[in-house]
Design a protein around this motif. Structure first.
Motif, PDB file in Angstrom:
ATOM      1  N   MET A 292       0.823  -1.194   0.000  1.00  0.00           N
ATOM      2  CA  MET A 292       0.000   0.000   0.000  1.00  0.00           C
ATOM      3  C   MET A 292       0.869   1.260   0.000  1.00  0.00           C
ATOM      4  O   MET A 292       0.536   2.260  -0.645  1.00  0.00           O
TER       5      MET A 292
ATOM      6  N   ASN B 279       1.926   2.045  -3.485  1.00  0.00           N
ATOM      7  CA  ASN B 279       0.824   2.586  -4.284  1.00  0.00           C
ATOM      8  C   ASN B 279       0.441   3.996  -3.862  1.00  0.00           C
ATOM      9  O   ASN B 279       0.018   4.801  -4.697  1.00  0.00           O
TER      10      ASN B 279
ATOM     11  N   VAL C   2      -6.765   0.453  -4.808  1.00  0.00           N
ATOM     12  CA  VAL C   2      -5.692  -0.187  -4.049  1.00  0.00           C
ATOM     13  C   VAL C   2      -5.495   0.516  -2.708  1.00  0.00           C
ATOM     14  O   VAL C   2      -5.381  -0.120  -1.650  1.00  0.00           O
ATOM     15  N   ILE C   3      -5.466   1.842  -2.739  1.00  0.00           N
ATOM     16  CA  ILE C   3      -5.237   2.615  -1.515  1.00  0.00           C
ATOM     17  C   ILE C   3      -6.381   2.424  -0.517  1.00  0.00           C
ATOM     18  O   ILE C   3      -6.168   2.239   0.680  1.00  0.00           O
TER      19      ILE C   3
ATOM     20  N   THR D   8      -7.001  -1.965   0.284  1.00  0.00           N
ATOM     21  CA  THR D   8      -5.977  -2.908   0.771  1.00  0.00           C
ATOM     22  C   THR D   8      -6.187  -3.236   2.248  1.00  0.00           C
ATOM     23  O   THR D   8      -6.127  -4.402   2.654  1.00  0.00           O
ATOM     24  N   SER D   9      -6.451  -2.228   3.066  1.00  0.00           N
ATOM     25  CA  SER D   9      -6.688  -2.458   4.495  1.00  0.00           C
ATOM     26  C   SER D   9      -7.923  -3.317   4.720  1.00  0.00           C
ATOM     27  O   SER D   9      -7.913  -4.238   5.549  1.00  0.00           O
TER      28      SER D   9
ATOM     29  N   ILE E 170      -5.228  -6.954  -5.354  1.00  0.00           N
ATOM     30  CA  ILE E 170      -4.899  -6.765  -3.939  1.00  0.00           C
ATOM     31  C   ILE E 170      -4.777  -8.104  -3.230  1.00  0.00           C
ATOM     32  O   ILE E 170      -3.827  -8.342  -2.476  1.00  0.00           O
TER      33      ILE E 170
END
Length: 406
Positions: free
Chosen positions: A147, A150, A275-276, A279-280, A330
């Motif tokens: 992350m 990205n 993605v940002i 991802t979490s 991801i």
């Protein structure tokens, strides 16, 4: 507040060095000005035609294989940090040298040399994260670093694009400065981890991580699952390579060339944003699921996301497809490397980080080559069905591999 806490919870309690690497990757990616613009530098600044530029880029990719293998061996013998400092510094010097050069093939070769130096340092960077983590926190650590890259890369190409036309030397200076700042964090805040890799494994590591003697080839022969696994990932990479090959052509075909570039750029930004943001979320949702099952899911998302492009005709449909295969990206990004590390002797992490990407990376090389011929003799729609089919078959193979290895 609770929703924010739930997003950051997967990254709490990691070794402090992982957070340093996270910040380092943001800084490095924010200054990644040169490589995203490499094709334009070769064609518009140096004067190569598209075929010559393509050949140069392909040659560069092949030329990075041997340096990566050398880097893996050095990382496992003289140490991760020494390799990173020495060869990242050489790459920084090469980029600075480019800032004093006029556009020419000499500049192109100097950029290639900088890339080769970074290829040597690459396995050492990967090994650092592996050495600092164990099976309990490794997936979260790799997800955080992924992350971080990205986050930085979402801005880097934009800044690079602003400098490209009128301030080309600053493109290289900026790239060098960001790499220098990134390297400085590692120099001052991360200790050498090779000694850790040579010690006996702890209670949170797998027995497969126990240090071993012998060559990387002998290790692979004793762990054939890594070979089979890499061949399946080759198929996934074959599929994902169409993100930058078939998709821009398809968008231009549907919306005309005048709008194609704009819409593809929007899709690329959308990909980075997903993605940002996700991802979490994905890391938290899949935290209790084994890596191999996650990779089956990632492959199926590729099959659906890329396969459905055979039937789309509206911009909304393109965005939906991009959302689906980006979630797959991801899932695979946070699962593939931890799986490899968990099956690799700690004494061979550097070499494994260099050798297996040769196998898996072949998919990115073959994807445009094969699908270019397919769509030239058939149609874009048929091409997407084939691409989706490859991902589906690889998902089934991953399922079979998980059954055999369990």
């Amino acid at each position: 507040m609770n929703s924010i806490n739930s997003l950051i919870n997967p990254y709490k309690g990691l070794p402090k060095e992982i957070y340093v690497i996270f910040v380092s990757r943001i800084i490095n990616a924010m200054g990644s000005f040169v490589m995203p613009l490499m094709t334009l530098i070769l064609t518009e600044k140096i004067g190569l035609n598209s075929d010559e530029a393509g050949a140069f880029i392909s040659l560069s990719g092949l030329a990075f294989v041997i340096p990566s293998i050398i880097g893996g061996k050095l990382a496992d013998t003289i140490g991760r940090k020494k390799v990173i400092i020495l060869f990242d510094a050489c790459a920084i010097a090469a980029y600075m040298a480019c800032s004093f050069m006029k556009p020419s093939m000499a500049m192109g070769y100097m950029i290639m040399l900088a890339g080769a130096f970074m290829s040597i340092a690459g396995p050492a960077h990967d090994s650092l994260i592996a050495d600092l983590t164990n099976t309990k926190n490794r997936t979260n650590a790799y997800a955080l670093c992924y992350m971080g890259f990205n986050l930085g890369f979402a801005f880097g190409p934009i800044f690079g694009g602003l400098m490209y036309n009128n301030h080309l030397p600053w493109l290289f200076i900026g790239n060098a400065l960001s790499a220098f700042l990134s390297l400085t964090l590692i120099v001052f805040f991360i200790k050498e981890t090779l000694g850790t890799a040579k010690k006996e494994i702890d209670e949170h590591s797998t027995s497969l991580e126990k240090p071993e003697e012998g060559s990387i080839l002998s290790v692979l022969m004793r762990r054939p699952i890594l070979i089979y696994f890499s061949l399946i990932i080759l198929g996934y990479n074959f599929t994902y390579s169409q993100w930058s090959f078939m998709l821009p052509m398809h968008v231009s075909q549907v919306f005309t060339s005048a709008l194609g570039g704009t819409y593809y750029g929007m899709l690329a930004s959308f990909n980075g944003l997903i993605v940002i943001i996700f991802t979490s979320i994905v890391t938290r949702l899949l935290r209790n699921i084994k890596d191999m099952k996650n990779m089956i899911l990632g492959g199926l998302l590729y099959a659906v996301g890329f396969g459905m492009l055979a039937f789309v005709s509206s911009l909304k449909s393109f965005f939906l497809a991009a959302f689906i295969f980006t979630i797959g990206e991801i899932v695979l990004a946070i699962s593939v490397t931890p799986f490899i590390v968990n099956h690799t002797p700690s004494s061979h992490r550097g070499r494994m980080s260099a050798v297996l990407p040769i196998i898996t990376g072949t998919g990115r090389f073959l994807g445009p080559l094969i699908m270019g011929k397919v769509i030239a003799t058939s149609s874009m729609e048929a091409g997407w069905l084939i691409v989706g089919g490859v991902a589906a078959v690889c998902s089934v193979l991953m399922l079979l591999l998980s059954k055999v290895s369990s």
